[in-house]
Design a protein around this motif. Sequence first.
Motif, short mmCIF file in Angstrom:
data_model
loop_
_atom_site.label_atom_id
_atom_site.label_comp_id
_atom_site.label_asym_id
_atom_site.label_seq_id
_atom_site.Cartn_x
_atom_site.Cartn_y
_atom_site.Cartn_z
N TYR B 302 1.67 0.65 -3.97
CA TYR B 302 1.86 0.16 -2.67
C TYR B 302 1.70 -1.29 -2.74
N ARG B 303 2.52 -1.97 -1.84
CA ARG B 303 2.35 -3.36 -1.68
C ARG B 303 2.72 -3.84 -0.44
N HIS B 304 2.60 -4.87 0.14
CA HIS B 304 2.98 -5.34 1.50
C HIS B 304 3.51 -6.81 1.21
N SER B 305 4.42 -7.22 2.41
CA SER B 305 4.97 -8.60 2.34
C SER B 305 4.59 -8.98 3.94
N ASP B 306 4.22 -10.26 3.79
CA ASP B 306 3.97 -10.85 5.47
C ASP B 306 5.18 -11.93 5.69
N ASP B 307 6.02 -12.32 4.89
CA ASP B 307 7.08 -13.07 4.90
C ASP B 307 8.68 -12.48 4.64
N GLY B 308 8.79 -11.27 5.06
CA GLY B 308 10.10 -10.60 5.23
C GLY B 308 10.52 -10.46 3.83
N GLY B 309 9.63 -10.18 2.67
CA GLY B 309 10.17 -9.81 1.35
C GLY B 309 10.23 -11.02 0.41
N ARG B 310 9.83 -12.22 0.86
CA ARG B 310 9.90 -13.26 -0.10
C ARG B 310 8.85 -13.34 -0.83
N SER B 311 7.62 -12.88 -0.68
CA SER B 311 6.38 -12.78 -1.45
C SER B 311 5.46 -11.45 -1.04
N PHE B 312 4.84 -10.80 -2.01
CA PHE B 312 4.19 -9.73 -1.96
C PHE B 312 2.92 -9.62 -2.48
N SER B 313 2.13 -8.65 -1.84
CA SER B 313 0.66 -8.60 -2.38
C SER B 313 0.68 -7.91 -3.66
N ALA B 314 -0.30 -7.86 -4.24
CA ALA B 314 -0.45 -7.24 -5.92
C ALA B 314 -0.41 -5.95 -5.67
N PRO B 315 0.56 -4.98 -6.55
CA PRO B 315 0.75 -3.74 -6.65
C PRO B 315 -0.62 -2.92 -6.60
N VAL B 316 -0.80 -2.00 -5.68
CA VAL B 316 -2.12 -1.04 -5.70
C VAL B 316 -1.55 0.15 -6.10
N PRO B 317 -2.19 0.67 -7.31
CA PRO B 317 -1.74 2.08 -7.81
C PRO B 317 -2.14 2.96 -6.90
N VAL B 318 -1.47 4.09 -6.65
CA VAL B 318 -1.51 5.25 -5.91
C VAL B 318 -1.50 6.47 -6.78
N GLY B 319 -2.30 7.35 -6.49
CA GLY B 319 -2.61 8.59 -7.27
C GLY B 319 -2.48 8.42 -9.15
N ASP B 320 -2.64 9.54 -9.54
CA ASP B 320 -2.68 9.74 -10.88
C ASP B 320 -1.31 10.00 -11.62
N PRO B 321 -0.70 9.48 -12.56
CA PRO B 321 0.44 9.59 -13.01
C PRO B 321 0.26 10.33 -14.13
N GLU B 322 -0.75 10.72 -14.64
CA GLU B 322 -1.02 12.16 -15.69
C GLU B 322 -0.90 13.29 -14.87
N ARG B 323 -1.01 13.15 -13.56
CA ARG B 323 -0.79 14.50 -12.80
C ARG B 323 0.85 14.38 -11.84
N GLN B 324 1.39 13.52 -12.52
CA GLN B 324 2.72 13.38 -11.63
C GLN B 324 2.68 13.25 -10.34
N ALA B 325 1.55 12.46 -9.93
CA ALA B 325 1.73 11.66 -8.49
C ALA B 325 3.07 11.40 -7.98
N GLY B 326 3.57 11.86 -7.09
CA GLY B 326 4.96 11.47 -6.84
C GLY B 326 5.60 11.58 -5.24
N HIS B 327 6.47 11.13 -5.02
CA HIS B 327 7.43 11.38 -3.84
C HIS B 327 6.42 11.22 -2.71
N PRO B 328 6.16 9.81 -2.47
CA PRO B 328 5.02 9.63 -1.38
C PRO B 328 5.73 9.27 -0.13
N ALA B 329 5.03 9.18 1.07
CA ALA B 329 5.44 8.71 2.31
C ALA B 329 4.54 7.84 3.03
N LEU B 330 4.84 7.09 3.81
CA LEU B 330 3.97 6.08 4.57
C LEU B 330 3.85 6.63 5.93
#
Lengths: 169, 409
Positions: B302-330
């Motif tokens: 997950y990350r966000h942008s306050d300037d229309g996509g010119r810059s972004f916050s640092a990516p935040v990991p979501v879920g466990d890739p060892e468990r195939q965490a996938g297909h997320p929704a907001l």
Amino acid sequence: MARFGWLLYLLLASTLHAAPGTRDGKGSGAEMVRPFVAGSLARMVADRAGKPFILGFWSLDCVHCGEEMKRLKALKQRYPGLDLVLVSTDGEVEPSALAAHLQAAGLGRTEQWVFADPIPERLRQEIDKRWYGELPRTYLYGRDGQVSAVSGLLNDDVLAPWLKRNLTR
Amino acid sequence: MKLPALLLLSLGLALLPAARAHEGHGEAAPRPMAAATPTAKPSLAIGADMDAQGGLWVARVEAGWIKVSVSRDGGRSFSAPVTVNREVENIYADGENRPKLRVLADGTVYVSYTRALAKPYSGMIRFAVSRDGGRSFSAPVDVNDDGEGSHRFDALLADEHGTVVLAWLDKREGAAAAKGGKTYAGSAVYYALSQDGGRTFAANRKLADHSCDCCRIGLAWDRDGTPLALWRQIFGRNTRDFALARLPLAPDQAPEAPQRASDDNWAIDACPHHGGDLAVDARGRYHLLWFTLGSTRQGLFYRHSDDGGRSFSAPVPVGDPERQAGHPALLLDGKRIRIVWRDFAGNRFRLLAMTSNDGGDHWQPARVLSEAVGPADYPRPLMTSRGGLVLWHTAQGLQVLPLDSGEAP
């Protein structure tokens, strides 16, 4: 008795492995495609007893699998002794469609399997917890016991060193 | 209406064939199976929306038919389904394909989906509308305007004032290149606009060249009412990271160049079948959610942008890739942001959620909301007047799970 059991196992295993190669063009080819279920990989690896092989996962609708098949066919021509196993992740399809597809790709004599579990994640968890299902996906099993995983088309960066270590032309 | 913690229910008979078709798959014996057509494959993929009165609308695919039904009791019971298409169609409902459903305050119901053609990777973008509260639907029309070819992964966005946006992955450029003996990497992102509630669509427009072929497109309204898209793009030869672009509504306005939205460096000649999701909050902050197995990072982020996509916050990991965490929704609810996703642990699928109460700056630990034995769809979150909920269609039935219960603010 134990020895007999082992012989019987070897006989069965060799019969199974020979089956694809004995195909004479009759039938639909569906009988060549074995169901890949929980435990299939462990048996496949155990049967090889440390001998190198390439395990390739593909599907009928995978965009890059056509190119992958071309590369595998060329590889098989260069290294006729290469032990290649192809597993389709298509699930609920006619096995004959898979066999026909590989036949057309010039890989008809390859050992063939198809995912047979309504939850492919269960099979992927056994194969590789980090595999998200992207295709093609290939595992290079080396005689040193090491396994290299490749997502996407097989490339020389991974393949060349593996071939050098594990196969002679 | 207070929603119970967990409602397990069936969407009628439609779920039974799916469950039955999966019986006996544990056995190793090969047996003839249905042909590899989307029509024949049972699917749990649903589209869902909530109307202004709290009615829960669901679209599903059943043996070549799109069926729409509504629940007026929070998911306990559903109306008799109304069939959208007039003739049986081969409907994409596997992977990240699903029927899309949008219900407006006046009872208008929009449905979009992709009809598969015989040729691999080919399809038609289809659209139908109900103007009588879902009692009947117009005959579905083709929205792509170039005849048969490769058009897939439709995404639907609609407002209350008659604007309907359909975006999809389109290989017409690739087909043209092939005729000239040339190659074209990936697909293109195309879109069509309607300003009259889906009665007519303007000519198809290209948003971007060289998208990845099989990952869903995320669509959201930007704060000024311009549609915004997030999709997996091919950068360079084969780096499949994400891109963002606004879709101009004015016909004389050219699309802006896409902005790179992730720098994962996922160089791969393969189809991940795994897209992202996008939302824009009232302050105009872009919220992005995506999947990658790049050399820089692997998993959901997950990350966000306050300037229309010119810059972004640092990516935040979501879920466990060892468990195939996938297909997320907001799901956005003011400053409260939810992420829901599916993973596979032990022998079960799990539905998980993660919440931020400050607009995405800080995140609470993930919670497991439910589990499923057997196949399960990806989760569909929805906003209601009583808070967020998530729909999860599993082989046992449709689960309707409130997101607000038992959670510290």
